[in-house]
Design an enzyme around this catalytic site. Structure first.
Site, PDB file in Angstrom:
ATOM      1  N   ARG A  18      -6.456 -42.993   8.050  1.00 45.48           N
ATOM      2  CA  ARG A  18      -7.505 -43.975   8.322  1.00 45.48           C
ATOM      3  C   ARG A  18      -8.334 -44.228   7.052  1.00 45.48           C
ATOM      4  NH1 ARG A  18     -10.579 -42.268  13.579  1.00 45.48           N
ATOM      5  NH2 ARG A  18     -11.308 -44.426  13.350  1.00 45.48           N
ATOM      6  N   TYR A  77      -8.238 -43.787  20.030  1.00 49.91           N
ATOM      7  CA  TYR A  77      -8.550 -42.494  20.651  1.00 49.91           C
ATOM      8  C   TYR A  77      -7.896 -42.263  22.012  1.00 49.91           C
ATOM      9  CZ  TYR A  77     -12.012 -42.362  16.926  1.00 49.91           C
ATOM     10  OH  TYR A  77     -12.621 -42.365  15.694  1.00 49.91           O
ATOM     11  N   GLU A 116     -10.003 -26.753  14.384  1.00 49.48           N
ATOM     12  CA  GLU A 116     -10.584 -28.097  14.332  1.00 49.48           C
ATOM     13  C   GLU A 116      -9.559 -29.085  14.896  1.00 49.48           C
ATOM     14  OE1 GLU A 116     -11.594 -29.144  10.312  1.00 49.48           O
ATOM     15  OE2 GLU A 116     -12.046 -31.233  10.820  1.00 49.48           O
ATOM     16  N   ASN A 137     -13.973 -30.471  18.113  1.00 47.40           N
ATOM     17  CA  ASN A 137     -13.789 -31.797  17.540  1.00 47.40           C
ATOM     18  C   ASN A 137     -15.178 -32.218  17.096  1.00 47.40           C
ATOM     19  OD1 ASN A 137     -13.516 -34.439  16.833  1.00 47.40           O
ATOM     20  ND2 ASN A 137     -12.185 -34.992  18.550  1.00 47.40           N
ATOM     21  N   ARG A 153     -13.994 -46.053  24.232  1.00 51.83           N
ATOM     22  CA  ARG A 153     -14.249 -46.169  22.785  1.00 51.83           C
ATOM     23  C   ARG A 153     -12.928 -46.383  22.044  1.00 51.83           C
ATOM     24  NH1 ARG A 153     -15.480 -41.115  18.709  1.00 51.83           N
ATOM     25  NH2 ARG A 153     -15.887 -42.395  16.874  1.00 51.83           N
ATOM     26  N   ALA A 190     -17.691 -37.391  13.704  1.00 52.02           N
ATOM     27  CA  ALA A 190     -18.084 -37.786  12.341  1.00 52.02           C
ATOM     28  C   ALA A 190     -18.810 -36.666  11.598  1.00 52.02           C
ATOM     29  CB  ALA A 190     -18.952 -39.027  12.403  1.00 52.02           C
ATOM     30  N   PRO A 224     -20.342 -36.082  18.301  1.00 55.55           N
ATOM     31  CA  PRO A 224     -20.922 -37.384  18.616  1.00 55.55           C
ATOM     32  C   PRO A 224     -19.896 -38.446  18.981  1.00 55.55           C
ATOM     33  CG  PRO A 224     -21.027 -36.949  16.257  1.00 55.55           C
ATOM     34  CD  PRO A 224     -20.629 -35.661  16.919  1.00 55.55           C
ATOM     35  N   ASN A 225     -20.258 -39.214  19.980  1.00 59.05           N
ATOM     36  CA  ASN A 225     -19.503 -40.388  20.461  1.00 59.05           C
ATOM     37  C   ASN A 225     -18.241 -40.027  21.251  1.00 59.05           C
ATOM     38  OD1 ASN A 225     -21.269 -42.384  19.284  1.00 59.05           O
ATOM     39  ND2 ASN A 225     -20.510 -41.666  17.310  1.00 59.05           N
ATOM     40  N   HIS A 256      -8.816 -33.250  15.815  1.00 61.51           N
ATOM     41  CA  HIS A 256      -9.160 -34.675  15.811  1.00 61.51           C
ATOM     42  C   HIS A 256      -8.096 -35.410  16.608  1.00 61.51           C
ATOM     43  CE1 HIS A 256     -12.318 -34.289  12.783  1.00 61.51           C
ATOM     44  NE2 HIS A 256     -11.520 -33.435  12.168  1.00 61.51           N
TER      45      HIS A 256
HETATM   46  C1  DQA Z   1     -12.484 -38.010  15.353  1.00 59.35           C
HETATM   47  C2  DQA Z   1     -12.262 -38.594  13.956  1.00 59.35           C
HETATM   48  C3  DQA Z   1     -13.578 -38.816  13.251  1.00 59.35           C
HETATM   49  O1  DQA Z   1     -13.360 -39.392  11.977  1.00 59.35           O
HETATM   50  C4  DQA Z   1     -14.468 -39.756  14.051  1.00 59.35           C
HETATM   51  O2  DQA Z   1     -15.722 -39.902  13.420  1.00 59.35           O
HETATM   52  C5  DQA Z   1     -14.613 -39.346  15.472  1.00 59.35           C
HETATM   53  C6  DQA Z   1     -13.429 -38.854  16.177  1.00 59.35           C
HETATM   54  C7  DQA Z   1     -11.145 -37.889  16.122  1.00 59.35           C
HETATM   55  O3  DQA Z   1     -11.139 -37.195  17.129  1.00 59.35           O
HETATM   56  O4  DQA Z   1     -10.154 -38.510  15.741  1.00 59.35           O
HETATM   57  O5  DQA Z   1     -15.662 -39.470  16.062  1.00 59.35           O
HETATM   58  O6  DQA Z   1     -13.017 -36.704  15.220  1.00 59.35           O
END
Ligand code: DQA
Length: 151
Positions: free
Chosen positions: A107, A23, A98, A74, A18, A77, A10-11, A100
């Protein structure tokens, strides 16, 4: 040639606009293009997907996993919250890395817990978009039967 999956949660479709200070400025399309090029250079096919929904991620994993050799995910959240995603990954038994973009350990406290990291082959956090490319290089090495630095 193997099929490797790249799933963004998501996102991550908002990358580029964003929170660029967190990011980076690459869009998801930029990242997917670079990852596809890298997978091709390593002799593999990369199948990419982004979903904002937990169920959409689970459905896609169930559909794609039988014909894939490895996954880069990735989870956004959902990595911090989703038992459904954890169960799906255990259910399809596809090895995964995984990724990120940000360093989740530097954070907010709630980003330090993960539903996935203990069942991942490994986790890359905080190396920006390069983390995806490093994951692909590691996977290619594993698929070649090498990987003295892996399990
Ligand atoms: C994320 C880190 C997560 O905590 C966050 O909710 C994201 C992006 C990252 O790529 O740093 O959506 O996965």
């Amino acid at each position: 040639m193997a099929s490797i999956l790249l799933l963004n949660g998501p996102n991550l479709n908002l990358l580029g606009r964003r929170e660029p200070e967190v990011y980076g400025s690459d869009t998801l399309a930029d990242i997917e293009r670079r990852c596809k090029d890298e997978a091709g250079r390593l002799g593999h096919q990369l199948i990419c997907r982004q979903s904002n929904s937990e169920g959409g991620m689970v459905d896609w994993l169930q559909q794609q996993a039988p014909s894939a050799a490895y996954l880069v995910i990735n989870p956004g959240a959902y990595g911090h919250t989703s038992i459904a995603l954890r169960d799906a990954l255990l259910g399809v038994a596809l090895p995964f890395v995984e990724v990120h973009l940000s360093n989740v350990h530097a954070r907010e406290e709630f980003r330090r817990s993960s539903m996935l990291t203990d069942i991942a082959v490994g986790c890359i956090s905080g190396l920006g978009a390069q983390g995806y490319l490093l994951a692909l290089q590691f996977i290619a090495e594993q698929l070649r039967g090498g990987g003295s630095d892996g399990p």
